[in-house]
Motif scaffolding. Sequence first.
Motif, PDB file in Angstrom:
ATOM      1  N   ARG A 121      13.076  -9.047   9.407  1.00 44.32           N
ATOM      2  CA  ARG A 121      12.705  -8.362   8.159  1.00 44.32           C
ATOM      3  C   ARG A 121      12.179  -9.341   7.123  1.00 44.32           C
ATOM      4  O   ARG A 121      11.182  -9.078   6.447  1.00 44.32           O
ATOM      5  N   GLN A 122      12.839 -10.481   6.996  1.00 47.78           N
ATOM      6  CA  GLN A 122      12.388 -11.466   6.012  1.00 47.78           C
ATOM      7  C   GLN A 122      11.021 -12.020   6.385  1.00 47.78           C
ATOM      8  O   GLN A 122      10.157 -12.198   5.517  1.00 47.78           O
ATOM      9  N   LYS A 123      10.796 -12.267   7.661  1.00 50.77           N
ATOM     10  CA  LYS A 123       9.499 -12.776   8.126  1.00 50.77           C
ATOM     11  C   LYS A 123       8.404 -11.752   7.832  1.00 50.77           C
ATOM     12  O   LYS A 123       7.319 -12.104   7.342  1.00 50.77           O
ATOM     13  N   ARG A 124       8.675 -10.482   8.108  1.00 49.72           N
ATOM     14  CA  ARG A 124       7.681  -9.440   7.840  1.00 49.72           C
ATOM     15  C   ARG A 124       7.394  -9.334   6.350  1.00 49.72           C
ATOM     16  O   ARG A 124       6.241  -9.170   5.942  1.00 49.72           O
ATOM     17  N   ASP A 145       5.257 -12.299   5.366  1.00 48.45           N
ATOM     18  CA  ASP A 145       3.886 -12.100   5.848  1.00 48.45           C
ATOM     19  C   ASP A 145       3.150 -11.089   4.975  1.00 48.45           C
ATOM     20  O   ASP A 145       1.979 -11.285   4.635  1.00 48.45           O
ATOM     21  N   PHE A 146       3.844 -10.009   4.606  1.00 46.02           N
ATOM     22  CA  PHE A 146       3.229  -8.992   3.748  1.00 46.02           C
ATOM     23  C   PHE A 146       2.842  -9.578   2.398  1.00 46.02           C
ATOM     24  O   PHE A 146       1.730  -9.359   1.906  1.00 46.02           O
ATOM     25  N   ARG A 147       3.749 -10.318   1.806  1.00 48.03           N
ATOM     26  CA  ARG A 147       3.449 -10.926   0.505  1.00 48.03           C
ATOM     27  C   ARG A 147       2.274 -11.891   0.593  1.00 48.03           C
ATOM     28  O   ARG A 147       1.430 -11.941  -0.304  1.00 48.03           O
ATOM     29  N   GLU A 148       2.213 -12.656   1.667  1.00 46.66           N
ATOM     30  CA  GLU A 148       1.098 -13.588   1.839  1.00 46.66           C
ATOM     31  C   GLU A 148      -0.218 -12.828   1.989  1.00 46.66           C
ATOM     32  O   GLU A 148      -1.228 -13.199   1.388  1.00 46.66           O
ATOM     33  N   ARG A 149      -0.223 -11.753   2.784  1.00 44.22           N
ATOM     34  CA  ARG A 149      -1.455 -10.965   2.949  1.00 44.22           C
ATOM     35  C   ARG A 149      -1.887 -10.335   1.630  1.00 44.22           C
ATOM     36  O   ARG A 149      -3.079 -10.299   1.330  1.00 44.22           O
ATOM     37  N   THR A 150      -0.925  -9.845   0.842  1.00 40.59           N
ATOM     38  CA  THR A 150      -1.306  -9.243  -0.442  1.00 40.59           C
ATOM     39  C   THR A 150      -1.865 -10.289  -1.393  1.00 40.59           C
ATOM     40  O   THR A 150      -2.784  -9.992  -2.159  1.00 40.59           O
ATOM     41  N   ARG A 151      -1.321 -11.507  -1.348  1.00 40.60           N
ATOM     42  CA  ARG A 151      -1.887 -12.591  -2.177  1.00 40.60           C
ATOM     43  C   ARG A 151      -3.317 -12.895  -1.749  1.00 40.60           C
ATOM     44  O   ARG A 151      -4.203 -13.094  -2.596  1.00 40.60           O
ATOM     45  N   GLU A 152      -3.566 -12.915  -0.439  1.00 38.83           N
ATOM     46  CA  GLU A 152      -4.913 -13.193   0.058  1.00 38.83           C
ATOM     47  C   GLU A 152      -5.889 -12.101  -0.365  1.00 38.83           C
ATOM     48  O   GLU A 152      -7.011 -12.387  -0.798  1.00 38.83           O
ATOM     49  N   ILE A 153      -5.467 -10.848  -0.254  1.00 39.75           N
ATOM     50  CA  ILE A 153      -6.328  -9.728  -0.656  1.00 39.75           C
ATOM     51  C   ILE A 153      -6.587  -9.770  -2.154  1.00 39.75           C
ATOM     52  O   ILE A 153      -7.712  -9.571  -2.616  1.00 39.75           O
ATOM     53  N   SER A 154      -5.552 -10.047  -2.909  1.00 40.12           N
ATOM     54  CA  SER A 154      -5.699 -10.141  -4.359  1.00 40.12           C
ATOM     55  C   SER A 154      -6.672 -11.252  -4.733  1.00 40.12           C
ATOM     56  O   SER A 154      -7.491 -11.095  -5.644  1.00 40.12           O
ATOM     57  N   ALA A 155      -6.604 -12.365  -4.038  1.00 36.86           N
ATOM     58  CA  ALA A 155      -7.499 -13.491  -4.327  1.00 36.86           C
ATOM     59  C   ALA A 155      -8.957 -13.131  -4.032  1.00 36.86           C
ATOM     60  O   ALA A 155      -9.870 -13.626  -4.695  1.00 36.86           O
ATOM     61  N   MET A 156      -9.186 -12.243  -3.060  1.00 35.94           N
ATOM     62  CA  MET A 156     -10.550 -11.847  -2.713  1.00 35.94           C
ATOM     63  C   MET A 156     -11.184 -11.005  -3.813  1.00 35.94           C
ATOM     64  O   MET A 156     -12.410 -10.939  -3.922  1.00 35.94           O
ATOM     65  N   THR A 157     -10.360 -10.357  -4.635  1.00 30.58           N
ATOM     66  CA  THR A 157     -10.900  -9.495  -5.692  1.00 30.58           C
ATOM     67  C   THR A 157     -10.497  -9.988  -7.084  1.00 30.58           C
ATOM     68  O   THR A 157     -10.436  -9.205  -8.028  1.00 30.58           O
TER      69      THR A 157
END
Length: 78
Positions: free
Chosen positions: A42-45, A48-60
């Motif tokens: 659960r912690q790993k997921r 990973d989710f937080r990292e993906r949201t940071r990446e998406i946020s950085a794209m916009t």
Amino acid sequence: MGNLTVRNLDDWVIEGLKAEAKANQRSLEGEVRHVLAQRVVRQKRLDDFRERTREISAMTADTPQTDSITLLREDRDR
């Protein structure tokens, strides 16, 4: 695989784990292994989710954002 020793657990924790183990048809050791593994997964997921949201946020980052409440209200008004 490694070994782990946990000392000084409260009796109510052990009894709860035993009850869960019985309900899940596992040994106490198997239940503890399962609980610990699930916690790590659960912690790993979540990480990973937080990292993906940071990446998406950085794209916009340079794109103006509209509050979702505003969009929902506009949609309802139509």
